[in-house]
Design a protein around this motif. Structure first.
Motif, PDB file in Angstrom:
ATOM      1  N   THR A  66       0.829  -1.208   0.000  1.00  0.00           N
ATOM      2  CA  THR A  66       0.000   0.000   0.000  1.00  0.00           C
ATOM      3  C   THR A  66       0.864   1.260   0.000  1.00  0.00           C
ATOM      4  N   ALA A  67       1.926   1.251   0.800  1.00  0.00           N
ATOM      5  CA  ALA A  67       2.812   2.411   0.880  1.00  0.00           C
ATOM      6  C   ALA A  67       3.477   2.690  -0.466  1.00  0.00           C
ATOM      7  N   LEU A  68       3.951   1.647  -1.147  1.00  0.00           N
ATOM      8  CA  LEU A  68       4.610   1.830  -2.436  1.00  0.00           C
ATOM      9  C   LEU A  68       3.623   2.295  -3.500  1.00  0.00           C
ATOM     10  N   ARG A  69       2.392   1.833  -3.407  1.00  0.00           N
ATOM     11  CA  ARG A  69       1.371   2.311  -4.349  1.00  0.00           C
ATOM     12  C   ARG A  69       1.090   3.801  -4.150  1.00  0.00           C
ATOM     13  N   GLY A  70       1.368   4.282  -2.944  1.00  0.00           N
ATOM     14  CA  GLY A  70       1.186   5.700  -2.664  1.00  0.00           C
ATOM     15  C   GLY A  70       2.176   6.586  -3.408  1.00  0.00           C
ATOM     16  N   TRP A  71       3.211   5.988  -3.997  1.00  0.00           N
ATOM     17  CA  TRP A  71       4.175   6.739  -4.796  1.00  0.00           C
ATOM     18  C   TRP A  71       3.670   6.970  -6.216  1.00  0.00           C
TER      19      TRP A  71
END
Length: 228
Positions: A112-117
């Motif tokens: 989820t955090a990486l998709r936030g990029w």
């Protein structure tokens, strides 16, 4: 185990992955017509491209390069920097993609955090290419049992030669989508519970980065291959 998607979104993910690969070619060779290409319907390829070489593994087969400094506390989830510099953003994104800490958060939280990029412009974003970098839930569970974590050392980032040449030949073409190709090289170091010396491997990746003048840079996706 081969993975053949039976979910309704499987074809969409494969198509988007194929579109990103084509976008890379367009960006590096011509630049012109990028936005028009991405918004048109695409056809699914016969198979999904192989995962990038930068995908983390449960253990490192490379010879130890020296002791790793263990963390005294858990690593935070990666947060994208606020910058208008595509190379600076690309280097930060590569470091985020090459780093993880199974002791500090779950596989789903990292995904989820990486998709936030990713860019919020859905017609450009390729989340599937980012998901491929994150270990599967099963692998993550095995890694977590060993307290495995990885750190990244970014050595340099640059625009690929073909991209620079194309940009010089037609500087205005990029203004349609403001998508830049950025190649980053560095090293990923992996350690685990009880290890005095971890393994280290060289990494390189080419990323598609969107930097519109009125917005901070965002990730479009991870290219299927590295462009020099």
């Amino acid at each position: 185990m081969a993975q053949h998607s039976t979910h309704p979104g499987g074809a969409s993910r494969v198509r988007r992955r194929a579109l990103l690969g084509t976008v890379v070619l367009v960006v590096l060779v011509a630049l012109a017509g990028l936005a028009a290409y991405l918004t048109r319907d695409g056809r699914s390829p016969s198979q999904t491209p192989a995962p990038p070489s930068s995908s983390p593994t449960a253990s490192s087969s490379s010879s130890p390069s020296g002791p790793l400094t263990p963390h005294t506390g858990p690593r935070a989830l990666p947060v994208p920097p606020k910058t208008h510099d595509p190379i600076a953003f690309g280097k930060a994104a590569a470091a985020a993609l090459w780093s993880y800490d199974t002791r500090a958060y779950s596989q789903a939280e990292l995904r989820t955090a990486l998709r936030g990029w990713l860019t919020t412009e859905a017609k450009y974003a390729d989340p599937a290419s980012v998901d491929k970098i994150v270990p599967s839930p099963v692998l993550w569970k095995e890694m977590a049992a060993n307290g495995q974590f990885a750190t990244a050392d970014v050595h340099e980032g640059h625009f690929p030669n073909a991209f620079t040449q194309a940009l010089q030949e037609d500087p205005g073409a990029i203004t349609q989508a403001y998508v830049y190709a950025v190649t980053v090289s560095g090293k990923q170091s992996i350690a685990w519970k009880g290890s005095r010396a971890g393994g280290a491997e060289s990494r390189s990746t080419t990323l598609a980065v969107q930097c519109r003048p009125d917005h901070h840079c965002a990730l479009v996706g991870v290219m299927p291959s590295v462009a020099p």
